[in-house]
Design an enzyme around this catalytic site. Structure first.
Site, PDB file in Angstrom:
ATOM      1  N   CYS A 183      -6.433   4.198  -3.447  1.00  0.00           N
ATOM      2  CA  CYS A 183      -6.569   2.858  -2.874  1.00  0.00           C
ATOM      3  C   CYS A 183      -7.783   2.071  -3.352  1.00  0.00           C
ATOM      4  O   CYS A 183      -7.646   0.991  -3.925  1.00  0.00           O
ATOM      5  CB  CYS A 183      -6.602   2.969  -1.350  1.00  0.00           C
ATOM      6  SG  CYS A 183      -5.038   3.537  -0.638  1.00  0.00           S
ATOM      7  N   ASP A 187       0.837  -1.202   0.000  1.00  0.00           N
ATOM      8  CA  ASP A 187       0.000   0.000   0.000  1.00  0.00           C
ATOM      9  C   ASP A 187       0.872   1.252   0.000  1.00  0.00           C
ATOM     10  O   ASP A 187       1.608   1.491   0.966  1.00  0.00           O
ATOM     11  CB  ASP A 187      -0.889  -0.036   1.254  1.00  0.00           C
ATOM     12  CG  ASP A 187      -2.053   0.928   1.199  1.00  0.00           C
ATOM     13  OD1 ASP A 187      -2.131   1.719   0.248  1.00  0.00           O
ATOM     14  OD2 ASP A 187      -2.891   0.884   2.106  1.00  0.00           O
ATOM     15  N   ASP A 188       0.820   2.013  -1.082  1.00  0.00           N
ATOM     16  CA  ASP A 188       1.605   3.254  -1.200  1.00  0.00           C
ATOM     17  C   ASP A 188       3.102   2.997  -1.300  1.00  0.00           C
ATOM     18  O   ASP A 188       3.902   3.802  -0.838  1.00  0.00           O
ATOM     19  CB  ASP A 188       1.357   4.201  -0.010  1.00  0.00           C
ATOM     20  CG  ASP A 188      -0.036   4.788   0.033  1.00  0.00           C
ATOM     21  OD1 ASP A 188      -0.925   4.286  -0.671  1.00  0.00           O
ATOM     22  OD2 ASP A 188      -0.257   5.752   0.808  1.00  0.00           O
ATOM     23  N   ASP A 237      -0.200  -1.090  -4.756  1.00  0.00           N
ATOM     24  CA  ASP A 237      -1.500  -0.633  -5.272  1.00  0.00           C
ATOM     25  C   ASP A 237      -1.381   0.633  -6.100  1.00  0.00           C
ATOM     26  O   ASP A 237      -2.202   0.880  -6.976  1.00  0.00           O
ATOM     27  CB  ASP A 237      -2.523  -0.464  -4.150  1.00  0.00           C
ATOM     28  CG  ASP A 237      -2.167   0.621  -3.140  1.00  0.00           C
ATOM     29  OD1 ASP A 237      -1.002   1.063  -3.096  1.00  0.00           O
ATOM     30  OD2 ASP A 237      -3.059   1.013  -2.369  1.00  0.00           O
ATOM     31  N   HIS A 274     -11.232  -1.787   2.514  1.00  0.00           N
ATOM     32  CA  HIS A 274     -11.445  -0.464   1.925  1.00  0.00           C
ATOM     33  C   HIS A 274     -12.296  -0.502   0.661  1.00  0.00           C
ATOM     34  O   HIS A 274     -12.080   0.272  -0.278  1.00  0.00           O
ATOM     35  CB  HIS A 274     -10.103   0.215   1.641  1.00  0.00           C
ATOM     36  CG  HIS A 274     -10.201   1.727   1.625  1.00  0.00           C
ATOM     37  ND1 HIS A 274      -9.232   2.539   1.097  1.00  0.00           N
ATOM     38  CD2 HIS A 274     -11.170   2.565   2.072  1.00  0.00           C
ATOM     39  CE1 HIS A 274      -9.579   3.805   1.209  1.00  0.00           C
ATOM     40  NE2 HIS A 274     -10.765   3.857   1.797  1.00  0.00           N
TER      41      HIS A 274
END
Length: 465
Positions: free
Chosen positions: A81, A41-42, A285, A142
């Site tokens: 996201c 993530d990121d 992502d 999410h």
């Protein structure tokens, strides 16, 4: 007392077959290999050693690259996201998947009527479940908060993780606008592991899923919340990077903590004798964050312009790897244009699963098996924020030419610049996207605009049906 010596040879044989039946069923049936999809993530475009990072320690991510195929021109479905996760799980662009933007909190969803990934979409979990797989999501969801929008309502037999976009890794609380919300669930049950690092909890959960049912293949979607803020690498890794400046130090520590967790699971697959019959997919992502909550940075996009929230290369070009011993070549690189949605079709082919509807992804197997094969994508599209392209940021790419509309470029602490509404670039000549060629190439500009408009019109029409 009965001893081993007193049991007949026939009974011993039957006992051996019974005890080994589970492991044999997984290790021998190549038509239904296990699947683990790992999504960080990121994570910045070059933030592992095999993609160019010189200052990070990522031996386990790099192990996947050495034992599989990595892609150098792989694109996330969106630079934020929720839309990116929708693209992964449906094999469709996020607009066709019905998710133009990040999913709001439950309170925000009630106000806006935006509840997450539509339930009519067929997820990767639903596809594999239909093919006899035990399906589990470990980590970040999410994609919606109502019962029907949560993982157990979208094809996952088991869920352990957080529903919202980020959590504190020790209290497992969503700190945003108050009131703050504890957000850690096992299926629908709220669970508490106060003080335990979330990466460690996820690692143990992944192992338990691997052990859960030895008589059927498993699919694990392991959705890390790292290195998404809050940056919370453990003391071991903060000490390792103690000479680094902030925020690279905090970001790097979280990256290496994530790499360590991945390594534990890879080693566990080896010990269980399951590595050769398990497909492992890895990707970020989207690009790294320059948000204030991320100390205005920490990640690295290398030669690429842009970051999270941007359709410049640094926001959407991400590391991506697949490993499947004996089927996927080892230690090879593919430079063809590939997309996040392609995992859906690739996994479907490798598991002999049925794709029940029209998707945007293409199986990567042709180019995986032939490095000279051309990209399976002639034209690719992005749009996020809304279905209205007068306000949403969008992009279209054909060959080396890429056109971005309503350009956005977060700059962290720096003041945002006024950018042209249309930005045209030739990536073969300008990978850093420094020069806008819109005025000097009106013919190309017109062609790409027409491609975008035609695509968006078709998507809007489909969504109304």
């Amino acid at each position: 007392m009965t001893t081993i010596k007193s049991i007949s040879p026939i009974c011993l044989t039957l006992l051996f077959v019974f005890l080994c039946q589970g492991v044999y069923s997984q290790a021998s049936d190549k038509s239904k290999p296990n699947v683990i999809v790992i999504m960080t993530d990121d994570q910045g475009a070059i933030d592992l050693n095999s993609y160019g990072a010189k200052d990070l320690y990522t031996p386990n991510m790099d192990r996947l690259a050495k034992e599989g195929v990595r892609f150098t021109q792989f694109y996330a479905g969106a630079p934020v996201c929720s839309p990116s996760r929708a693209a992964l799980l449906t094999g469709k662009t996020n607009l066709r998947a019905g998710l133009p933007n990040n999913v709001p909190t439950p309170e925000g969803a009630e106000k806006t009527g935006s509840y997450g990934l539509p339930t009519e979409q067929v997820t990767m979990a639903e596809m594999l479940k239909e093919n006899g797989y035990y399906t589990a999501l470990i980590g970040k969801w999410h994609l919606g908060h109502r019962e029907q929008n949560l993982p157990n309502g979208q094809g996952f037999d088991y869920f352990f993780g957080h529903q919202r976009g980020c959590i504190d890794n020790y209290s497992h609380t969503f700190y945003w606008d108050g009131p703050n919300k504890h957000d850690l669930f096992r299926n629908a049950e709220e669970v508490y592991y106060d003080g335990s690092h979330f990466s460690d909890l996820m690692t143990e959960e992944v192992k338990q899923v691997i052990n859960h049912k030895q008589n059927e293949p498993f699919f694990i979607y392991w959705a890390f919340n790292a290195p998404h803020y809050p940056y919370q690498g453990t003391k071991k890794w903060l000490d390792y990077y103690r000479e680094f400046p902030t925020p690279r130090k905090e970001y790097a520590a979280f990256i290496s903590k994530t790499d360590e967790a991945i390594g534990e699971v890879l080693d566990y697959l080896d010990r269980q004798g399951l590595a050769d019959n398990t497909i492992v997919v890895f990707q970020s992502d989207h690009g790294h964050s320059l948000e204030e909550r991320a100390f205005w940075g920490g990640g690295n996009a290398g030669p690429y312009r842009g970051s999270k929230f941007s359709l410049f290369e640094g926001g959407i070009r991400v590391p991506a790897i697949i490993r499947y011993p004996g089927v996927i070549p080892s230690n090879e690189v593919r430079d063809q244009l590939t997309m996040q949605m392609d995992w859906f079709s690739t996994i479907a082919e490798l598991t002999s699963s049925k794709v029940s509807e029209k998707i945007d992804g293409k199986s990567l197997m042709p180019i995986i098996l032939d490095a000279k094969k051309e990209s399976l994508h002639d034209v690719v599209h992005w749009q996020f924020g809304s279905y209205d392209d007068s306000t949403a940021q969008w992009a279209v790419r054909k060959g080396p030419w890429k056109l971005i509309g309503n350009v956005n470029e977060p700059l962290g602490k720096e003041k945002s610049k006024d950018l042209e509404k249309l930005f045209l670039v030739n990536l073969e000549k300008d990978i850093a996207e420094q020069y806008n060629l819109a005025e000097s190439n009106p013919k190309i500009l017109k062609e790409l605009l027409q491609l975008h408009n035609s695509w968006l019109k078709a998507v809007r029409l489909e969504m109304k049906q």
